[in-house]
Design a protein around this motif. Structure first.
Motif, PDB file in Angstrom:
ATOM      1  N   GLY A  61       0.818  -1.422  -0.399  1.00  0.00           N
ATOM      2  CA  GLY A  61      -0.138   0.061  -0.040  1.00  0.00           C
ATOM      3  C   GLY A  61       1.077   1.063   0.139  1.00  0.00           C
ATOM      4  N   VAL A  62      -0.003   2.718  -0.187  1.00  0.00           N
ATOM      5  CA  VAL A  62       0.480   3.629  -0.300  1.00  0.00           C
ATOM      6  C   VAL A  62      -0.071   4.537   0.887  1.00  0.00           C
ATOM      7  CG1 VAL A  62       0.962   5.936  -1.144  1.00  0.00           C
ATOM      8  CG2 VAL A  62       1.880   3.604  -2.548  1.00  0.00           C
ATOM      9  N   VAL A  63       0.764   5.204   1.617  1.00  0.00           N
ATOM     10  CA  VAL A  63       0.091   6.216   3.102  1.00  0.00           C
ATOM     11  C   VAL A  63       0.749   7.499   2.383  1.00  0.00           C
ATOM     12  CG1 VAL A  63       1.590   5.525   4.713  1.00  0.00           C
ATOM     13  CG2 VAL A  63      -1.331   6.709   5.375  1.00  0.00           C
ATOM     14  N   PRO A  91      -4.844  -4.037  -5.209  1.00  0.00           N
ATOM     15  CA  PRO A  91      -4.392  -3.586  -6.842  1.00  0.00           C
ATOM     16  C   PRO A  91      -4.671  -1.944  -6.934  1.00  0.00           C
ATOM     17  CG  PRO A  91      -6.031  -4.396  -6.911  1.00  0.00           C
ATOM     18  CD  PRO A  91      -6.172  -4.371  -5.284  1.00  0.00           C
ATOM     19  N   ASN A  92      -4.802  -1.583  -5.964  1.00  0.00           N
ATOM     20  CA  ASN A  92      -5.271   0.100  -6.174  1.00  0.00           C
ATOM     21  C   ASN A  92      -3.921   1.337  -6.768  1.00  0.00           C
ATOM     22  OD1 ASN A  92      -8.050  -0.467  -6.582  1.00  0.00           O
ATOM     23  ND2 ASN A  92      -8.209  -0.521  -4.736  1.00  0.00           N
ATOM     24  N   ILE A  93      -2.473   0.749  -6.277  1.00  0.00           N
ATOM     25  CA  ILE A  93      -1.526   1.459  -6.611  1.00  0.00           C
ATOM     26  C   ILE A  93      -0.984   1.916  -7.739  1.00  0.00           C
ATOM     27  CG2 ILE A  93       0.638   1.981  -5.942  1.00  0.00           C
ATOM     28  CD1 ILE A  93      -1.591   1.724  -3.842  1.00  0.00           C
ATOM     29  N   ILE A  94      -1.145   2.969  -8.414  1.00  0.00           N
ATOM     30  CA  ILE A  94      -0.245   3.198  -9.330  1.00  0.00           C
ATOM     31  C   ILE A  94       0.839   3.467  -9.588  1.00  0.00           C
ATOM     32  CG2 ILE A  94      -0.211   5.316 -10.857  1.00  0.00           C
ATOM     33  CD1 ILE A  94      -2.560   4.352 -10.593  1.00  0.00           C
ATOM     34  N   THR A  95       1.870   2.333 -10.310  1.00  0.00           N
ATOM     35  CA  THR A  95       3.432   2.350 -10.046  1.00  0.00           C
ATOM     36  C   THR A  95       4.011   2.834 -11.476  1.00  0.00           C
ATOM     37  OG1 THR A  95       3.116   0.226 -10.834  1.00  0.00           O
ATOM     38  CG2 THR A  95       3.053   0.069  -8.423  1.00  0.00           C
ATOM     39  N   ASN A 112      -3.241  11.084 -12.726  1.00  0.00           N
ATOM     40  CA  ASN A 112      -4.480  10.713 -11.099  1.00  0.00           C
ATOM     41  C   ASN A 112      -4.101  10.995  -9.267  1.00  0.00           C
ATOM     42  OD1 ASN A 112      -4.361   7.396 -12.384  1.00  0.00           O
ATOM     43  ND2 ASN A 112      -2.385   7.399 -12.845  1.00  0.00           N
ATOM     44  N   GLN A 113      -4.050  12.571  -9.663  1.00  0.00           N
ATOM     45  CA  GLN A 113      -3.371  12.989  -8.742  1.00  0.00           C
ATOM     46  C   GLN A 113      -3.160  12.457  -7.757  1.00  0.00           C
ATOM     47  OE1 GLN A 113      -7.260  15.151  -7.949  1.00  0.00           O
ATOM     48  NE2 GLN A 113      -7.302  15.599 -10.595  1.00  0.00           N
ATOM     49  N   VAL A 114      -1.652  11.907  -7.633  1.00  0.00           N
ATOM     50  CA  VAL A 114      -0.842  11.649  -6.868  1.00  0.00           C
ATOM     51  C   VAL A 114      -0.032  12.316  -6.079  1.00  0.00           C
ATOM     52  CG1 VAL A 114      -2.486   9.698  -6.548  1.00  0.00           C
ATOM     53  CG2 VAL A 114      -0.216   9.374  -8.395  1.00  0.00           C
ATOM     54  N   ASP A 115       1.062  12.695  -5.616  1.00  0.00           N
ATOM     55  CA  ASP A 115       2.604  13.301  -5.242  1.00  0.00           C
ATOM     56  C   ASP A 115       3.555  11.694  -5.686  1.00  0.00           C
ATOM     57  OD1 ASP A 115       0.996  15.318  -4.805  1.00  0.00           O
ATOM     58  OD2 ASP A 115       1.342  15.463  -2.616  1.00  0.00           O
ATOM     59  N   ALA A 116       3.043  10.633  -5.577  1.00  0.00           N
ATOM     60  CA  ALA A 116       4.231  10.142  -5.645  1.00  0.00           C
ATOM     61  C   ALA A 116       4.227   8.689  -6.175  1.00  0.00           C
ATOM     62  CB  ALA A 116       5.023   9.883  -4.281  1.00  0.00           C
ATOM     63  N   LEU A 117       4.906   8.040  -6.977  1.00  0.00           N
ATOM     64  CA  LEU A 117       4.834   6.609  -6.985  1.00  0.00           C
ATOM     65  C   LEU A 117       5.878   5.721  -6.966  1.00  0.00           C
ATOM     66  CD1 LEU A 117       4.748   7.789 -11.503  1.00  0.00           C
ATOM     67  CD2 LEU A 117       2.195   7.002  -9.750  1.00  0.00           C
ATOM     68  N   PRO A 118       5.851   4.619  -6.246  1.00  0.00           N
ATOM     69  CA  PRO A 118       6.620   3.638  -6.297  1.00  0.00           C
ATOM     70  C   PRO A 118       7.414   2.720  -7.479  1.00  0.00           C
ATOM     71  CG  PRO A 118       4.283   2.380  -5.706  1.00  0.00           C
ATOM     72  CD  PRO A 118       4.055   4.344  -6.376  1.00  0.00           C
ATOM     73  N   VAL A 119       8.494   3.072  -7.736  1.00  0.00           N
ATOM     74  CA  VAL A 119       9.100   2.488  -8.835  1.00  0.00           C
ATOM     75  C   VAL A 119       9.859   0.854  -7.894  1.00  0.00           C
ATOM     76  CG1 VAL A 119      11.484   2.226  -9.912  1.00  0.00           C
ATOM     77  CG2 VAL A 119      10.231   4.179  -9.368  1.00  0.00           C
TER      78      VAL A 119
HETATM   79  P1  ADP Z   1      -1.923  14.259   0.034  1.00  0.00           P
HETATM   80  O1  ADP Z   1      -3.239  12.967   0.649  1.00  0.00           O
HETATM   81  O2  ADP Z   1      -0.869  14.461   1.517  1.00  0.00           O
HETATM   82  O3  ADP Z   1      -2.560  15.246  -0.291  1.00  0.00           O
HETATM   83  P2  ADP Z   1      -1.644  12.097  -2.243  1.00  0.00           P
HETATM   84  O4  ADP Z   1      -2.120  12.851  -3.307  1.00  0.00           O
HETATM   85  O5  ADP Z   1      -0.514  11.838  -3.559  1.00  0.00           O
HETATM   86  O6  ADP Z   1      -1.712  12.847  -1.127  1.00  0.00           O
HETATM   87  O7  ADP Z   1      -2.406  10.817  -2.305  1.00  0.00           O
HETATM   88  C1  ADP Z   1      -3.779  11.264  -1.840  1.00  0.00           C
HETATM   89  C2  ADP Z   1      -4.679   9.744  -1.838  1.00  0.00           C
HETATM   90  O8  ADP Z   1      -3.687   8.450  -3.298  1.00  0.00           O
HETATM   91  C3  ADP Z   1      -4.387   9.051  -1.030  1.00  0.00           C
HETATM   92  O9  ADP Z   1      -5.327   8.925  -0.496  1.00  0.00           O
HETATM   93  C4  ADP Z   1      -3.137   8.019  -1.047  1.00  0.00           C
HETATM   94  O10 ADP Z   1      -3.594   7.093  -0.351  1.00  0.00           O
HETATM   95  C5  ADP Z   1      -3.324   8.346  -2.491  1.00  0.00           C
HETATM   96  N1  ADP Z   1      -1.850   7.371  -3.209  1.00  0.00           N
HETATM   97  C6  ADP Z   1      -1.031   8.384  -3.033  1.00  0.00           C
HETATM   98  N2  ADP Z   1      -0.375   7.940  -3.988  1.00  0.00           N
HETATM   99  C7  ADP Z   1      -0.305   6.613  -4.561  1.00  0.00           C
HETATM  100  C8  ADP Z   1      -0.599   5.995  -5.897  1.00  0.00           C
HETATM  101  N3  ADP Z   1       0.722   5.904  -6.216  1.00  0.00           N
HETATM  102  N4  ADP Z   1      -1.209   5.404  -6.219  1.00  0.00           N
HETATM  103  C9  ADP Z   1      -3.023   4.693  -5.462  1.00  0.00           C
HETATM  104  N5  ADP Z   1      -2.681   5.906  -5.195  1.00  0.00           N
HETATM  105  C10 ADP Z   1      -1.970   6.578  -4.155  1.00  0.00           C
END
Ligand code: ADP
Length: 151
Positions: A61-63, A91-95, A112-119
């Motif tokens: 997962g990702v937190v 399986p909802n993690i963008i990598t 996907n509007q996220v800040d980080a991706l695991p490589v």
């Molecule tokens: P923040 O919550 O600090 O704004 P993010 O925008 O990255 O940071 O996260 C938004 C949501 O997306 C959170 O619920 C987080 O768990 C989820 N998330 C973060 N990165 C990923 C990822 N790579 N793939 C899927 N979900 C993610």
């Protein structure tokens, strides 16, 4: 002379940047790590996202900051809430992969509007985390391109 415009050359340059050359070290925790300890790790390691791994190093997962903020609202005991109940789960993690272009990873961050991706690398029992790409990674590359450094 190739006859290419400055923009075409810049585009070629950008598409050559790779995740492998740009990834940073992943900051990780376990599913049973408390929300309290996860917050401490974020401050100490100066990151906004933790990757949650199983004992064998496989991604579960990702937190994010907001996940932890949400679980901190109200009078809950943060020491007793495990990260496993507040994280976004496989399986909802963008990598992304080491062989992927940085441009493709940047597009995933935005799309996907996220800040980080695991490589990750595929292993028999799941995805092994080998690095981290964040919006900061992309911003750094952008600044270097703008300053004309050979990136
Ligand atoms: P923040 O919550 O600090 O704004 P993010 O925008 O990255 O940071 O996260 C938004 C949501 O997306 C959170 O619920 C987080 O768990 C989820 N998330 C973060 N990165 C990923 C990822 N790579 N793939 C899927 N979900 C993610």
């Amino acid at each position: 002379y190739s006859g290419k415009t400055g923009n075409q050359l810049l585009g070629e340059h950008i598409r050559k940047l790779s995740v492998r050359d740009r990834k940073s070290i992943p900051v990780v925790c376990r599913e049973d790590t408390s929300v309290y300890d996860a917050i401490c790790t974020m401050f100490l390691e100066d990151v906004g996202t933790l990757f949650v791994l199983k004992e064998n190093g496989i991604l579960v997962g990702v937190v994010s900051r907001k996940d932890l903020l949400k679980s901190s609202m109200g009078n809950q005991d943060l020491q007793s809430i495990p990260v496993g109940v507040v994280m976004t789960r496989m399986p909802n993690i963008i990598t992304c992969h080491p062989e992927e272009s940085l441009l493709s990873a940047a597009s995933k961050l935005i799309g996907n509007q996220v800040d980080a991706l695991p490589v990750v690398k595929e292993e028999t029992d799941g995805l092994e985390v080998v690095g981290r790409i964040t919006k900061t990674t992309i911003t750094k590359a952008f600044v270097e391109l703008g300053e004309g450094a050979s990136v």
